[in-house]
Motif scaffolding. Structure first.
Motif, PDB file in Angstrom:
ATOM      1  N   LEU A  49       9.767  -5.908  -7.096  1.00 46.92           N
ATOM      2  CA  LEU A  49       8.254  -5.480  -6.382  1.00 46.92           C
ATOM      3  C   LEU A  49       8.372  -6.253  -5.155  1.00 46.92           C
ATOM      4  N   LEU A  50       8.837  -7.626  -5.133  1.00 43.79           N
ATOM      5  CA  LEU A  50       9.015  -8.572  -4.087  1.00 43.79           C
ATOM      6  C   LEU A  50       9.860  -7.831  -3.084  1.00 43.79           C
ATOM      7  N   ILE A  51      10.769  -7.648  -3.400  1.00 46.20           N
ATOM      8  CA  ILE A  51      11.790  -7.013  -2.373  1.00 46.20           C
ATOM      9  C   ILE A  51      11.302  -5.712  -1.828  1.00 46.20           C
ATOM     10  N   LYS A  52      10.817  -4.785  -2.623  1.00 43.22           N
ATOM     11  CA  LYS A  52      10.096  -3.471  -2.020  1.00 43.22           C
ATOM     12  C   LYS A  52       8.964  -3.826  -1.197  1.00 43.22           C
ATOM     13  N   ASN A  53       8.284  -4.908  -1.322  1.00 42.46           N
ATOM     14  CA  ASN A  53       7.173  -5.272  -0.527  1.00 42.46           C
ATOM     15  C   ASN A  53       7.241  -6.631   0.317  1.00 42.46           C
ATOM     16  N   ARG A  54       8.214  -6.719   0.774  1.00 39.66           N
ATOM     17  CA  ARG A  54       8.538  -8.087   1.598  1.00 39.66           C
ATOM     18  C   ARG A  54       7.793  -7.997   2.707  1.00 39.66           C
ATOM     19  N   GLU A  55       7.631  -6.889   3.438  1.00 44.78           N
ATOM     20  CA  GLU A  55       7.036  -6.934   4.393  1.00 44.78           C
ATOM     21  C   GLU A  55       5.477  -7.242   4.465  1.00 44.78           C
ATOM     22  N   LEU A  56       4.708  -7.252   3.269  1.00 43.86           N
ATOM     23  CA  LEU A  56       3.465  -7.889   3.112  1.00 43.86           C
ATOM     24  C   LEU A  56       3.623  -9.203   3.114  1.00 43.86           C
ATOM     25  N   ILE A  57       4.594  -9.925   2.607  1.00 43.28           N
ATOM     26  CA  ILE A  57       4.699 -11.379   2.668  1.00 43.28           C
ATOM     27  C   ILE A  57       4.801 -11.969   4.086  1.00 43.28           C
ATOM     28  N   ARG A  58       5.636 -11.054   5.008  1.00 41.54           N
ATOM     29  CA  ARG A  58       5.941 -11.556   6.239  1.00 41.54           C
ATOM     30  C   ARG A  58       4.410 -11.561   7.056  1.00 41.54           C
ATOM     31  N   ASP A  59       3.637 -10.544   6.651  1.00 40.16           N
ATOM     32  CA  ASP A  59       2.272 -10.579   7.537  1.00 40.16           C
ATOM     33  C   ASP A  59       1.207 -11.059   6.802  1.00 40.16           C
ATOM     34  N   PRO A  60       0.869 -12.417   7.039  1.00 31.75           N
ATOM     35  CA  PRO A  60      -0.002 -13.103   6.320  1.00 31.75           C
ATOM     36  C   PRO A  60      -1.452 -12.566   6.198  1.00 31.75           C
ATOM     37  N   ARG A  61      -1.862 -11.856   7.160  1.00 28.38           N
ATOM     38  CA  ARG A  61      -3.184 -11.336   7.134  1.00 28.38           C
ATOM     39  C   ARG A  61      -3.346 -10.083   6.094  1.00 28.38           C
ATOM     40  N   ARG A  62      -2.349  -9.398   5.790  1.00 27.72           N
ATOM     41  CA  ARG A  62      -2.185  -8.258   5.004  1.00 27.72           C
ATOM     42  C   ARG A  62      -1.970  -8.628   3.576  1.00 27.72           C
ATOM     43  N   GLY A  63      -1.053  -9.529   3.461  1.00 27.74           N
ATOM     44  CA  GLY A  63      -0.236 -10.020   2.320  1.00 27.74           C
ATOM     45  C   GLY A  63      -0.597 -11.251   1.646  1.00 27.74           C
ATOM     46  N   SER A  64      -1.515 -12.022   2.170  1.00 25.30           N
ATOM     47  CA  SER A  64      -1.571 -13.338   1.564  1.00 25.30           C
ATOM     48  C   SER A  64      -2.160 -13.088  -0.190  1.00 25.30           C
ATOM     49  N   ASN A  65      -2.788 -12.503  -0.274  1.00 25.76           N
ATOM     50  CA  ASN A  65      -3.286 -12.298  -1.799  1.00 25.76           C
ATOM     51  C   ASN A  65      -1.899 -11.932  -2.685  1.00 25.76           C
ATOM     52  N   PHE A  66      -1.055 -10.946  -2.238  1.00 26.09           N
ATOM     53  CA  PHE A  66      -0.020 -10.552  -2.980  1.00 26.09           C
ATOM     54  C   PHE A  66       1.002 -11.628  -3.146  1.00 26.09           C
ATOM     55  N   SER A  67       1.157 -12.360  -1.921  1.00 26.47           N
ATOM     56  CA  SER A  67       2.137 -13.610  -2.030  1.00 26.47           C
ATOM     57  C   SER A  67       1.673 -14.715  -2.914  1.00 26.47           C
TER      58      SER A  67
END
Length: 115
Positions: A49-67
């Protein structure tokens, strides 16, 4: 986030059902493996799941909760999987390595996103 919630809750619910069912319900078929295997499979699925959604982690505004959630959950599964690797099955080493990879990869992806 729904997949992450499922990967987190299913092993916890299996442990709860195994504990209650084997002690109170007299269900002898509920072994420790019923609860241990979902706990050992969950970190590997979270790594995918992390590999699939790695773009979310790179963008802190969109993916901070996921991270934050994926790091907390991987730490949650790290300690029991270490004990499972020692006492239950050597296959839990894969889960331990998956949890550690999530923690390291999250930090690396955040650094790449800042640069």
């Amino acid at each position: 986030m729904k997949s992450l919630a499922a990967f987190t809750l299913v092993p916890i619910l299996c442990f709860a059902f195994q504990d209650i069912g084997s002690k109170l319900g007299g269900m002898d078929w509920l072994t420790k493996g019923y609860a241990a295997w979902p706990m050992m499979i969950a970190p590997a699925l979270m790594l995918l799941l992390l590999i699939k959604n790695r773009e979310l982690i790179r963008d802190p505004r969109r993916g901070s909760n996921f991270s934050q959630v994926i790091k907390i959950v991987s730490c949650l599964f790290l300690i029991p999987n270490v004990f499972a690797a020692i006492g239950y099955s050597w296959l839990a080493v894969i889960s331990v390595l998956s949890s550690l990879t999530i923690l390291v990869a999250d930090r690396q992806l955040k650094r790449q996103g800042r640069a």
